[in-house]
Design an enzyme around this catalytic site. Structure first.
Site, PDB file in Angstrom:
ATOM      1  CB  CYS A   1      -0.944  -0.011   1.192  1.00 11.62           C
ATOM      2  SG  CYS A   1      -1.872  -1.546   1.324  1.00 11.62           S
TER       3      CYS A   1
ATOM      4  CG  HIS B   1      -3.375   2.778   1.889  1.00 14.81           C
ATOM      5  ND1 HIS B   1      -3.922   2.316   0.708  1.00 14.81           N
ATOM      6  CD2 HIS B   1      -3.494   1.766   2.791  1.00 14.81           C
ATOM      7  CE1 HIS B   1      -4.331   1.074   0.895  1.00 14.81           C
ATOM      8  NE2 HIS B   1      -4.090   0.719   2.133  1.00 14.81           N
TER       9      HIS B   1
ATOM     10  CG  ASN C   1      -7.225  -1.320   1.268  1.00 15.30           C
ATOM     11  OD1 ASN C   1      -6.419  -1.192   0.352  1.00 15.30           O
ATOM     12  ND2 ASN C   1      -6.856  -1.552   2.509  1.00 15.30           N
TER      13      ASN C   1
END
Lengths: 334, 82
Positions: free
Chosen positions: A124, A259, A290
């Site tokens: 990420c 993120h 996500n």
């Protein structure tokens, strides 16, 4: 005989992001669609993650398809020819081949062949790692333009019964063109890793365990609370360091693009950072989920597309995840 | 100087109130964070970090799951103060 003096690259002073591109999964997956196997509900998922829908890619839409789509948009918006791209950096953890790299194939597909191309494995944090390297490549004079892609098809590596991370995840790709600039467009990057928490986010098993029959298909998992604690209170420090390194304060920002891990992380991080009201906090996770390395460019692209922020404003972008790896920088919005 | 159990309880109640809006009077030693106060695991972690900061103690991640009641947390913090 006099030894000749070596030539070295001639550096350029500044770099900036020219343009972004975005591609998401073609399927909109609701909480009700996935709640059954984890014995959960729409309300529970919304409360704990902020996610209402996540975008996932069907079997017909590959990671490479999304990367090509996002890259093509970024190249066109940057107004450059793909043959001018001097390096292709692809941040991903879901390219399904150990080798060759996804980046080499992407470079060929978008017309950047024979640009140097390589993948970045920083989960990420991968996109921010990519921007850091692109900034260095451009300013050193090694490449005029660099294509950075954060892309994931995480749905290939999820377990529908996993309650730790799978239900958060979506698919997509975000792309950026970085090139030379007359004015500063990318601040120093504050980045790093903490391998003492290597096990906090990762896979359920290695490929060797799969081969040996001691594990089924490896999927993503995490120790959610440990990651939450790190992602908020350690990343607040990193965010402050990045602002300081950039020579700006939170007041100077137009946006904060973290993120898109979990709305609770995003909100708590913004709270701890003391974000002023006029600063837009990206919350693309609500509709996209996500998407790991793709989440920062996707979220920033959406803010620009919706007119929530204007080109030329400053945005703090920060990625954090498996490794544990993190990277943050302030950028001028393209 | 180490705080007494009642002082830790009062301080913890303030932290819980700030995170969740639950009235400080409702934060009693016998109350379960999950079942009585309806505090989810993410809020619990926020409370833990704020408690570490406020009381100057370290609460390991693996210990958090053992803090079932407010009393468990108060006792842990009181003991950890040394």
């Amino acid at each position: 005989m006099t030894q000749p003096v070596l030539k070295q690259y001639s550096p350029v002073k500044f770099s900036r992001i020219y343009a972004l591109g975005a591609a998401r999964g073609d399927l909109t997956v609701t909480n009700d669609d996935i709640a059954g196997p984890i014995d959960s509900s729409d309300e529970w998922i919304r409360q704990r993650t902020g996610i209402i829908t996540r975008r996932r890619a069907s079997a017909e839409r590959s990671l490479m398809d999304m990367a090509v789509e996002a890259s093509t948009e970024a190249i066109k918006a940057a107004g450059i020819d793909p043959s001018e791209i001097g390096a292709v950096l692809f941040s991903t953890i879901t390219h399904p081949h150990q080798t060759p790299s996804a980046a080499a194939l992407l470079a060929d597909k978008i017309g950047a062949n024979p640009a140097p191309a390589f993948d970045i494995s920083a989960a990420c944090a991968g996109y921010c790692y990519g921007i850091a390297q692109a900034d260095a490549l451009v300013r050193s004079g090694m490449a005029k333009y660099v294509l950075v892609v954060g892309g994931e098809k995480l749905s290939d590596f999820i377990d529908p019964t996993d309650r730790t991370i799978s239900f958060l995840l979506g698919d997509g790709a975000g792309a950026a063109i970085v090139g030379p600039s007359d004015t500063p467009g990318i601040s120093p990057t504050v980045w790093g890793s903490d391998g003492s928490h290597w096990d906090a986010v990762g896979m359920t098993a290695s490929l060797l365990e799969l081969r040996d029959g001691t594990s089924s298909w490896p999927t993503l998992r995490q120790e959610g609370l440990t990651v939450f604690k790190w992602a908020v209170w350690e990343m607040v420090k990193v965010a402050k360091q990045a602002l300081e390194a950039a020579g700006v304060t939170a007041d100077d920002l137009s946006a904060i693009v973290t993120h898109q891990a979990n709305i609770r992380i995003i909100d708590e991080l913004a709270k701890q950072l003391g974000v002023p009201e006029h600063v837009v906090v990206a919350r693309d996770i609500i509709v996209t989920g996500n998407t790991s390395a793709a989440s920062v460019p996707l979220a920033m692209h959406q803010l620009l597309k919706d007119g929530d922020v204007k080109s030329g404003g400053l945005a703090l972008q920060i990625g954090f995840g498996a490794g544990l790896a993190f990277g943050a920088q302030v950028v001028v919005l393209p | 100087m180490a705080l007494s159990q009642s002082e830790v309880l009062a301080g913890l109640a303030e932290i819980v109130n700030e995170e969740t809006g639950i009235a400080t009077e409702a934060v009693q030693l016998d109350k379960s964070f999950t079942d009585d106060l309806d505090i989810d695991s993410i809020s619990m972690m926020t409370i833990v970090v704020n408690a570490e900061d406020k009381f100057g103690v370290k609460i390991p991640d693996e210990e958090v799951k053992n803090l079932i009641t407010v009393g468990d947390a108060v006792n842990f913090i009181t003991a950890a103060q040394g």
